[in-house]
Design a protein around this motif. Sequence first.
Motif, PDB file in Angstrom:
ATOM      1  N   TRP A  40     -28.472  14.216   0.550  1.00 47.95           N
ATOM      2  CA  TRP A  40     -27.131  13.851   0.099  1.00 47.95           C
ATOM      3  C   TRP A  40     -26.552  12.740   0.977  1.00 47.95           C
ATOM      4  O   TRP A  40     -26.006  11.777   0.476  1.00 47.95           O
ATOM      5  N   ASN A  41     -26.673  12.860   2.302  1.00 48.53           N
ATOM      6  CA  ASN A  41     -26.157  11.826   3.202  1.00 48.53           C
ATOM      7  C   ASN A  41     -26.862  10.495   2.987  1.00 48.53           C
ATOM      8  O   ASN A  41     -26.247   9.435   3.069  1.00 48.53           O
ATOM      9  N   THR A  42     -28.161  10.547   2.711  1.00 47.18           N
ATOM     10  CA  THR A  42     -28.903   9.315   2.425  1.00 47.18           C
ATOM     11  C   THR A  42     -28.380   8.679   1.145  1.00 47.18           C
ATOM     12  O   THR A  42     -28.143   7.476   1.096  1.00 47.18           O
ATOM     13  N   LYS A  43     -28.167   9.470   0.125  1.00 52.89           N
ATOM     14  CA  LYS A  43     -27.656   8.956  -1.156  1.00 52.89           C
ATOM     15  C   LYS A  43     -26.268   8.331  -0.983  1.00 52.89           C
ATOM     16  O   LYS A  43     -25.993   7.259  -1.520  1.00 52.89           O
ATOM     17  N   VAL A  44     -25.401   8.975  -0.220  1.00 53.25           N
ATOM     18  CA  VAL A  44     -24.063   8.434   0.042  1.00 53.25           C
ATOM     19  C   VAL A  44     -24.188   7.087   0.750  1.00 53.25           C
ATOM     20  O   VAL A  44     -23.508   6.119   0.397  1.00 53.25           O
ATOM     21  N   PHE A  45     -25.067   7.006   1.736  1.00 54.69           N
ATOM     22  CA  PHE A  45     -25.290   5.754   2.458  1.00 54.69           C
ATOM     23  C   PHE A  45     -25.768   4.659   1.492  1.00 54.69           C
ATOM     24  O   PHE A  45     -25.257   3.537   1.495  1.00 54.69           O
ATOM     25  N   LEU A  46     -26.757   4.966   0.668  1.00 52.36           N
ATOM     26  CA  LEU A  46     -27.312   3.981  -0.273  1.00 52.36           C
ATOM     27  C   LEU A  46     -26.233   3.441  -1.202  1.00 52.36           C
ATOM     28  O   LEU A  46     -26.127   2.230  -1.409  1.00 52.36           O
ATOM     29  N   GLU A  47     -25.436   4.323  -1.752  1.00 51.05           N
ATOM     30  CA  GLU A  47     -24.381   3.904  -2.675  1.00 51.05           C
ATOM     31  C   GLU A  47     -23.311   3.077  -1.960  1.00 51.05           C
ATOM     32  O   GLU A  47     -22.805   2.108  -2.505  1.00 51.05           O
ATOM     33  N   LYS A  48     -22.974   3.455  -0.739  1.00 57.51           N
ATOM     34  CA  LYS A  48     -21.943   2.751   0.034  1.00 57.51           C
ATOM     35  C   LYS A  48     -22.372   1.321   0.371  1.00 57.51           C
ATOM     36  O   LYS A  48     -21.539   0.411   0.425  1.00 57.51           O
ATOM     37  N   GLU A  49     -23.662   1.102   0.560  1.00 56.67           N
ATOM     38  CA  GLU A  49     -24.150  -0.216   0.970  1.00 56.67           C
ATOM     39  C   GLU A  49     -24.438  -1.165  -0.198  1.00 56.67           C
ATOM     40  O   GLU A  49     -24.773  -2.326   0.026  1.00 56.67           O
ATOM     41  N   LEU A  50     -24.285  -0.707  -1.430  1.00 55.69           N
ATOM     42  CA  LEU A  50     -24.526  -1.586  -2.584  1.00 55.69           C
ATOM     43  C   LEU A  50     -23.654  -2.829  -2.472  1.00 55.69           C
ATOM     44  O   LEU A  50     -22.467  -2.747  -2.180  1.00 55.69           O
ATOM     45  N   GLY A  51     -24.262  -3.985  -2.674  1.00 57.01           N
ATOM     46  CA  GLY A  51     -23.530  -5.244  -2.600  1.00 57.01           C
ATOM     47  C   GLY A  51     -23.586  -5.914  -1.238  1.00 57.01           C
ATOM     48  O   GLY A  51     -23.192  -7.076  -1.102  1.00 57.01           O
ATOM     49  N   THR A  52     -24.073  -5.216  -0.215  1.00 53.92           N
ATOM     50  CA  THR A  52     -24.206  -5.822   1.109  1.00 53.92           C
ATOM     51  C   THR A  52     -25.191  -6.991   1.015  1.00 53.92           C
ATOM     52  O   THR A  52     -26.219  -6.889   0.363  1.00 53.92           O
ATOM     53  N   LYS A  53     -24.868  -8.085   1.651  1.00 53.54           N
ATOM     54  CA  LYS A  53     -25.694  -9.291   1.561  1.00 53.54           C
ATOM     55  C   LYS A  53     -27.008  -9.130   2.328  1.00 53.54           C
ATOM     56  O   LYS A  53     -27.152  -8.274   3.181  1.00 53.54           O
ATOM     57  N   TYR A  54     -27.972  -9.992   2.012  1.00 57.61           N
ATOM     58  CA  TYR A  54     -29.291  -9.978   2.644  1.00 57.61           C
ATOM     59  C   TYR A  54     -29.237 -10.688   3.989  1.00 57.61           C
ATOM     60  O   TYR A  54     -28.583 -11.725   4.133  1.00 57.61           O
ATOM     61  N   ALA A  55     -29.941 -10.168   4.988  1.00 59.10           N
ATOM     62  CA  ALA A  55     -29.931 -10.716   6.354  1.00 59.10           C
ATOM     63  C   ALA A  55     -31.065 -11.723   6.544  1.00 59.10           C
ATOM     64  O   ALA A  55     -32.100 -11.409   7.126  1.00 59.10           O
ATOM     65  N   TYR A  56     -30.857 -12.940   6.087  1.00 62.34           N
ATOM     66  CA  TYR A  56     -31.876 -13.978   6.264  1.00 62.34           C
ATOM     67  C   TYR A  56     -32.103 -14.280   7.746  1.00 62.34           C
ATOM     68  O   TYR A  56     -33.225 -14.542   8.164  1.00 62.34           O
ATOM     69  N   TRP A  57     -31.038 -14.244   8.558  1.00 66.29           N
ATOM     70  CA  TRP A  57     -31.174 -14.553   9.978  1.00 66.29           C
ATOM     71  C   TRP A  57     -32.091 -13.539  10.671  1.00 66.29           C
ATOM     72  O   TRP A  57     -32.890 -13.902  11.525  1.00 66.29           O
TER      73      TRP A  57
END
Length: 131
Positions: A40-57
């Motif tokens: 459940w905590n993993t699922k909450v984390f995954l949903e919360k991070e949707l839209g976070t940009k990609y770290a090219y650096w």
Amino acid sequence: GTIYEAYPRRGVRKTTLKSNVGVTPMVFKLPAIVGGPNVWNTKVFLEKELGTKYAYWGIACFILGIKPRRSKKRYFCSEFVFDAVRAGGLDLQDRVEGWQLRPDELSWSPLLTIDYATQFQWRYPLTSTKS
């Protein structure tokens, strides 16, 4: 069929696998630990991070051999997986953070095993025979 991933040009996204033709991902299994990973905590984390940009650096640092630094607003692929599993209560590597690991180093975790059966199914997908 649901996939959460940090993907170049798209960032963290939730998508559905539409076809496995020509795709052979490396599939890992997490151990079954009593009292361990909280899905459940993993699922909450995954949903919360949707839209976070990609770290090219972050990726550039590994390629160029520069000491990486943590971006709190971006993720690269293995860093995202590391943090998602950690949100569920399981550390894949000791004494290190996800942003410090090169993508191949994440797979070195002693807690992960390769799921050869699933990998075989992906490499040789069953085709339907319609008569």
